[in-house]
Design an enzyme around this catalytic site. Structure first.
Site, short mmCIF file in Angstrom:
data_model
loop_
_atom_site.label_atom_id
_atom_site.label_comp_id
_atom_site.label_asym_id
_atom_site.label_seq_id
_atom_site.Cartn_x
_atom_site.Cartn_y
_atom_site.Cartn_z
N GLY A 1 -10.06 -7.72 66.90
CA GLY A 1 -10.28 -8.42 65.65
C GLY A 1 -9.87 -9.88 65.67
N HIS B 1 -16.77 -5.33 67.42
CA HIS B 1 -15.30 -5.32 67.49
C HIS B 1 -14.69 -4.34 66.51
CE1 HIS B 1 -13.78 -7.29 63.80
NE2 HIS B 1 -14.95 -7.89 63.78
N CYS B 2 -13.46 -3.94 66.83
CA CYS B 2 -12.62 -3.18 65.92
C CYS B 2 -11.27 -3.89 65.94
CB CYS B 2 -12.55 -1.71 66.33
SG CYS B 2 -12.10 -1.41 68.05
N ALA B 3 -10.20 -3.24 65.60
CA ALA B 3 -8.91 -3.92 65.56
C ALA B 3 -8.44 -4.31 66.96
CB ALA B 3 -7.86 -3.04 64.88
#
Length: 188
Positions: free
Chosen positions: A32, A103-105
Site C-alpha cells: 500500500g 496492491h493490498c496492504a
C-alpha cells in the site's frame, strides 16, 4: 487467449519487495505504501491501480484510474468473487496499452492471489506455474490458506484439473507446494 509467456518481460526484473514488482509487461504488484508513491507510479507508467484492501486509502492522482476491491486478508474472505472481474480489468488495461498496479496492504496475500487468478485465466498458466513465476518476481508472496483453496477451485473450473492440493500440517491446512518448507520448520 494470449500465449503464457507473450506478455512477460524479456528479462526477469530484479525482485523487489519495497517497490513495485513487475509480473508481466503490464502488471505489477506492490504494498500500500508503494501504491501511493506518485514517482513510482509515473516511472512505471501505471495507468490503473487496483486496491485489494479495506485498510489502505488511495491517494488519487488525476491521470490514474482506481478500482477498489474491499476484501480483508482472512481465510474466510471470498476473494474468488473478484477473480474474473479483476482478471478481466487487468486484461482490458493491457489491451489498451496501459499498465496495472495490483496492491493490498503488504503485497503478499490478496494482490498475489488475484495475480495468480489473472495468470491462470489470461495466460493459461497452471496454478503451480503461475505461483512459481510470480514468486520469482516477488519472493514474499504467500496467499492465506483460504485464498489458496479458492485458487485451487478456480484452477479446476478453468482447466478441469488441479496442479496442487491442500494438505494438513501442524500449521493447519497448507498448499502442498509449501510442504517442504513447512517440514523444515516443523516435522510433519
Amino acid at each position: 487467449m494470449t500465449s503464457p509467456w507473450s506478455a512477460f518481460p524479456v528479462q526477469i526484473p530484479q525482485p523487489s519487495i519495497r517497490g513495485l514488482s513487475q509480473i508481466t509487461k503490464s502488471l505489477f504488484i506492490s504494498n500500500g505504501v508503494a501504491a501511493n508513491n506518485k514517482l513510482l507510479l509515473s516511472s512505471n507508467q501505471i495507468t490503473t491501480v487496483i486496491n485489494v484492501s479495506v485498510e489502505v486509502a488511495n491517494t488519487f492522482y488525476e491521470d490514474i484510474q482506481y478500482v477498489q476491491v474491499p476484501v480483508v486478508d482472512a481465510p474466510v474472505a471470498r476473494l474468488s468473487n473478484f477473480f474474473d472481474s479483476v482478471a478481466d480489468r487487468i486484461h482490458s488495461v493491457e489491451m489498451q496499452k496501459g499498465r496495472t498496479l495490483l496492491h493490498c496492504a503488504a503485497g503478499v496475500s490478496r494482490s498475489a492471489a488475484l495475480c495468480l487468478a489473472y495468470l491462470m485465466k489470461y495466460h493459461a498458466m497452471s496454478l503451480v506455474d503461475a505461483h512459481t513465476w510470480t514468486k520469482s518476481c516477488r519472493p514474499i508472496i504467500r496467499p492465506n490458506s483460504g485464498f489458496w483453496e479458492q485458487l485451487i477451485h478456480y484452477e479446476l473450473q478453468l482447466f478441469g484439473k488441479n496442479t496442487m492440493q491442500m494438505m494438513d500440517s501442524p500449521m493447519g491446512r497448507i498448499p502442498d507446494i509449501y510442504e517442504k518448507e513447512t517440514r523444515l520448520m516443523i516435522p510433519l
